[in-house]
Design a protein around this motif. Sequence first.
Motif, PDB file in Angstrom:
ATOM      1  N   TRP A 178       1.095  -1.525  -0.240  1.00 14.26           N
ATOM      2  CA  TRP A 178      -0.327  -0.083   0.136  1.00 14.26           C
ATOM      3  C   TRP A 178       1.034   1.299   0.495  1.00 14.26           C
ATOM      4  O   TRP A 178       0.971   2.817  -0.855  1.00 14.26           O
ATOM      5  CB  TRP A 178      -0.999  -0.067   1.691  1.00 14.26           C
ATOM      6  N   ARG A 179       1.911   1.523   1.398  1.00  8.90           N
ATOM      7  CA  ARG A 179       2.574   3.270   1.195  1.00  8.90           C
ATOM      8  C   ARG A 179       3.569   3.257  -0.040  1.00  8.90           C
ATOM      9  O   ARG A 179       3.805   3.801  -0.959  1.00  8.90           O
ATOM     10  CB  ARG A 179       4.190   2.456   1.587  1.00  8.90           C
ATOM     11  N   ARG A 180       3.700   1.605  -1.371  1.00  9.63           N
ATOM     12  CA  ARG A 180       4.333   1.989  -2.831  1.00  9.63           C
ATOM     13  C   ARG A 180       2.842   1.673  -4.214  1.00  9.63           C
ATOM     14  O   ARG A 180       4.349   2.348  -4.996  1.00  9.63           O
ATOM     15  CB  ARG A 180       5.454   0.461  -2.715  1.00  9.63           C
ATOM     16  N   LEU A 181       1.945   2.391  -3.403  1.00 17.83           N
ATOM     17  CA  LEU A 181       0.979   2.492  -4.590  1.00 17.83           C
ATOM     18  C   LEU A 181       1.253   4.181  -5.148  1.00 17.83           C
ATOM     19  O   LEU A 181       1.477   4.824  -4.456  1.00 17.83           O
ATOM     20  CB  LEU A 181      -0.518   2.601  -3.887  1.00 17.83           C
ATOM     21  N   ASP A 182       1.168   3.805  -6.543  1.00 17.91           N
ATOM     22  CA  ASP A 182       1.289   5.502  -7.025  1.00 17.91           C
ATOM     23  C   ASP A 182       0.551   6.220  -6.494  1.00 17.91           C
ATOM     24  O   ASP A 182       0.792   7.527  -5.643  1.00 17.91           O
ATOM     25  CB  ASP A 182       1.047   5.299  -8.319  1.00 17.91           C
ATOM     26  N   ALA A 183      -0.759   6.247  -5.874  1.00 18.05           N
ATOM     27  CA  ALA A 183      -1.603   6.945  -5.742  1.00 18.05           C
ATOM     28  C   ALA A 183      -1.609   7.337  -4.008  1.00 18.05           C
ATOM     29  O   ALA A 183      -1.601   8.460  -3.793  1.00 18.05           O
ATOM     30  CB  ALA A 183      -3.462   6.114  -6.254  1.00 18.05           C
ATOM     31  N   THR A 184      -0.947   6.508  -3.266  1.00 20.13           N
ATOM     32  CA  THR A 184      -1.108   6.553  -2.408  1.00 20.13           C
ATOM     33  C   THR A 184       0.410   7.479  -2.025  1.00 20.13           C
ATOM     34  O   THR A 184       0.581   8.821  -1.094  1.00 20.13           O
ATOM     35  CB  THR A 184       0.313   5.576  -1.452  1.00 20.13           C
ATOM     36  N   VAL A 185       1.715   7.231  -3.327  1.00 20.21           N
ATOM     37  CA  VAL A 185       2.663   8.280  -3.080  1.00 20.21           C
ATOM     38  C   VAL A 185       1.970  10.014  -3.895  1.00 20.21           C
ATOM     39  O   VAL A 185       2.561  10.855  -3.159  1.00 20.21           O
ATOM     40  CB  VAL A 185       4.353   8.034  -3.852  1.00 20.21           C
ATOM     41  N   LEU A 186       1.318  10.183  -5.158  1.00 15.67           N
ATOM     42  CA  LEU A 186       0.878  10.778  -5.190  1.00 15.67           C
ATOM     43  C   LEU A 186      -0.229  11.436  -4.324  1.00 15.67           C
ATOM     44  O   LEU A 186       0.656  13.366  -4.200  1.00 15.67           O
ATOM     45  CB  LEU A 186       0.103  10.500  -6.482  1.00 15.67           C
ATOM     46  N   HIS A 187      -0.809  11.257  -3.287  1.00 14.35           N
ATOM     47  CA  HIS A 187      -2.177  11.930  -2.595  1.00 14.35           C
ATOM     48  C   HIS A 187      -0.710  12.519  -1.342  1.00 14.35           C
ATOM     49  O   HIS A 187      -1.032  13.643  -0.536  1.00 14.35           O
ATOM     50  CB  HIS A 187      -3.086  10.788  -2.079  1.00 14.35           C
ATOM     51  N   SER A 188      -0.158  11.703  -0.860  1.00 16.47           N
ATOM     52  CA  SER A 188       0.790  12.043   0.413  1.00 16.47           C
ATOM     53  C   SER A 188       1.679  12.499  -0.040  1.00 16.47           C
ATOM     54  O   SER A 188       2.167  13.477   0.701  1.00 16.47           O
ATOM     55  CB  SER A 188       1.579  10.137   1.079  1.00 16.47           C
ATOM     56  N   LEU A 189       2.767  12.509  -1.301  1.00 20.53           N
ATOM     57  CA  LEU A 189       3.964  12.966  -1.106  1.00 20.53           C
ATOM     58  C   LEU A 189       3.171  14.687  -2.291  1.00 20.53           C
ATOM     59  O   LEU A 189       3.981  15.602  -1.527  1.00 20.53           O
ATOM     60  CB  LEU A 189       4.870  12.831  -1.630  1.00 20.53           C
ATOM     61  N   LEU A 190       3.394  14.438  -3.509  1.00 22.94           N
ATOM     62  CA  LEU A 190       2.679  15.402  -3.639  1.00 22.94           C
ATOM     63  C   LEU A 190       1.762  16.455  -3.908  1.00 22.94           C
ATOM     64  O   LEU A 190       1.749  17.715  -3.695  1.00 22.94           O
ATOM     65  CB  LEU A 190       2.568  15.014  -5.366  1.00 22.94           C
ATOM     66  N   LEU A 191       0.398  15.800  -3.786  1.00 22.31           N
ATOM     67  CA  LEU A 191      -1.122  16.987  -3.729  1.00 22.31           C
ATOM     68  C   LEU A 191      -1.084  17.379  -1.790  1.00 22.31           C
ATOM     69  O   LEU A 191      -1.049  18.627  -1.996  1.00 22.31           O
ATOM     70  CB  LEU A 191      -2.125  16.230  -3.538  1.00 22.31           C
ATOM     71  N   ASP A 192      -0.453  16.806  -0.750  1.00 23.34           N
ATOM     72  CA  ASP A 192      -1.129  16.759   0.703  1.00 23.34           C
ATOM     73  C   ASP A 192       0.376  17.980   0.911  1.00 23.34           C
ATOM     74  O   ASP A 192       0.540  18.955   1.173  1.00 23.34           O
ATOM     75  CB  ASP A 192      -0.867  15.498   0.945  1.00 23.34           C
ATOM     76  N   ARG A 193       1.761  17.584   0.068  1.00 23.81           N
ATOM     77  CA  ARG A 193       2.603  18.252   1.154  1.00 23.81           C
ATOM     78  C   ARG A 193       2.893  19.540  -0.358  1.00 23.81           C
ATOM     79  O   ARG A 193       3.920  20.481  -0.055  1.00 23.81           O
ATOM     80  CB  ARG A 193       4.099  17.125   0.857  1.00 23.81           C
ATOM     81  N   VAL A 194       3.468  18.473  -0.990  1.00 19.93           N
ATOM     82  CA  VAL A 194       4.519  19.489  -1.929  1.00 19.93           C
ATOM     83  C   VAL A 194       3.543  20.909  -3.048  1.00 19.93           C
ATOM     84  O   VAL A 194       3.770  21.783  -3.515  1.00 19.93           O
ATOM     85  CB  VAL A 194       5.447  18.487  -3.222  1.00 19.93           C
ATOM     86  N   TRP A 195       2.773  19.610  -3.225  1.00 21.27           N
ATOM     87  CA  TRP A 195       1.631  21.250  -3.767  1.00 21.27           C
ATOM     88  C   TRP A 195       0.773  21.566  -3.541  1.00 21.27           C
ATOM     89  O   TRP A 195      -0.281  22.627  -3.480  1.00 21.27           O
ATOM     90  CB  TRP A 195       1.087  20.305  -5.291  1.00 21.27           C
ATOM     91  N   GLN A 196      -0.224  21.175  -1.786  1.00 21.78           N
ATOM     92  CA  GLN A 196      -0.510  21.557  -1.000  1.00 21.78           C
ATOM     93  C   GLN A 196      -2.196  22.020  -2.087  1.00 21.78           C
ATOM     94  O   GLN A 196      -2.876  23.272  -2.272  1.00 21.78           O
ATOM     95  CB  GLN A 196      -0.623  22.550  -0.095  1.00 21.78           C
ATOM     96  N   VAL A 197      -2.796  20.435  -2.350  1.00 19.18           N
ATOM     97  CA  VAL A 197      -3.909  21.080  -3.048  1.00 19.18           C
ATOM     98  C   VAL A 197      -5.607  20.113  -2.393  1.00 19.18           C
ATOM     99  O   VAL A 197      -5.221  18.600  -2.061  1.00 19.18           O
ATOM    100  CB  VAL A 197      -4.063  19.960  -4.379  1.00 19.18           C
TER     101      VAL A 197
END
Length: 444
Positions: A354-373
Amino acid sequence: MSETDQDHPRGPHLAPFRGLRFVREHVGSLAAVTSPPYDVVVRPDGQRHLETADPYNVVRLILPDAATPDARHRKAARTLAAWLDRGVLAHDPVPALYVYEQRDGDHLQRGVIGALRLSGPEEGAVLPHEDVMPGPVADRAALMRATAANLEPLLLAYRDGPATARVVERTATAADPLLATTTEDGVRHRLWALTDPADLTAIDAELADRQALIADGHHRWATYRRLQTAHPPGTGWDYGLVLLVDTTRYPLRVRAIHRVLPELPSAAALAAARHVFRVRRLAGGDLAGALEALEEASAEAEGALPDGSAGRGTSTGAGGNAFVLAGDDSFHLLDRPDPVLLREAVPEDRPEPWRRLDATVLHSLLLDRVWQVPDSPDHIRYIHDTEAAVRLAGQLGGTAVLMHPVREHIVLDLARQGVMMPRKSTSFGPKPASGLVMRSVELG
């Protein structure tokens, strides 16, 4: 999915029902009144196209157009009632299960449509695998309550049903269908009614030893359960409309669901992503080449864990995860995320797959932290078709995030563990066309 060596409760029970179907003499064509499922219709362009295809297109029921949610749901209920009064829609005379066939080029899929009992001895025999969003569940629940109908079947997958397969294949090869039509995407659809008591008994007995995976329709499944809880036992709300497919004989296709971020310009998205991903502009500037690069980056990840060590991979990029960002008439490949930032961002309370899923990484890292969407419909749109996602991002001046599909075995393994994948992680298909057969809750 079925595993005969697993100890689980009684499997899914499909009850016959009186199908609600369009009367072909009252519509331009059966193809013209069908629609993709509500969450696949690209709005507004796709919705408008369907509305103009025929005045009785089912999109007017599944995606009614009005100023407020309450007005939309009331409009759908009035439309359904009017179509019944005019004879545009009619119930079949006797309850039945329905054999449903879709043929797309060389790909053939057959399954059984019925009213699935939602709880009882078979509790736990249906496995969800994705989280859902409260907004769409509330909207679908209000629509179903207003229309007192299941307007679209959700898609369930199971394995190894030889008795059911014999019934399905005999019906599809030896009997004239109730309907046959080819939709504008080139897919041919055929439908037969199953009423023979022996056939119904054989299907029910076999499904008693099976488990089913929700392949498509998690929000509708959550809606069924919500509405069942809100009504007393013993009513039509104890059942929901489903298509059940034996994927041993008819394997489903697994595709990704892409994200469109209307409020995030691609230049800003790329600038921020460079701090955590390797970012490369893809030469050529064409969608086909971009998808090929994404496929290659994802293939490199097979056998690689996020920290670069060896192991069984999923659909991730080299040493991590991979995405394609589209916007401003260009495509960029993102891969090899920073392992330290990745570990900090992804929750640790879930299994490693689960931790390695693309959707997990996209939402946890990019959308939530980096882009703050924010995770809301105004800021994230979920689009199944790659061309539609790129086109919509261009129209809105935003960014499309193109993803690679998850491996089916990962979906099943997590579902059996009771672990929910991030919402809109997968798109199984072919999906049943909406508008071919519906179900009135009041008639069971």
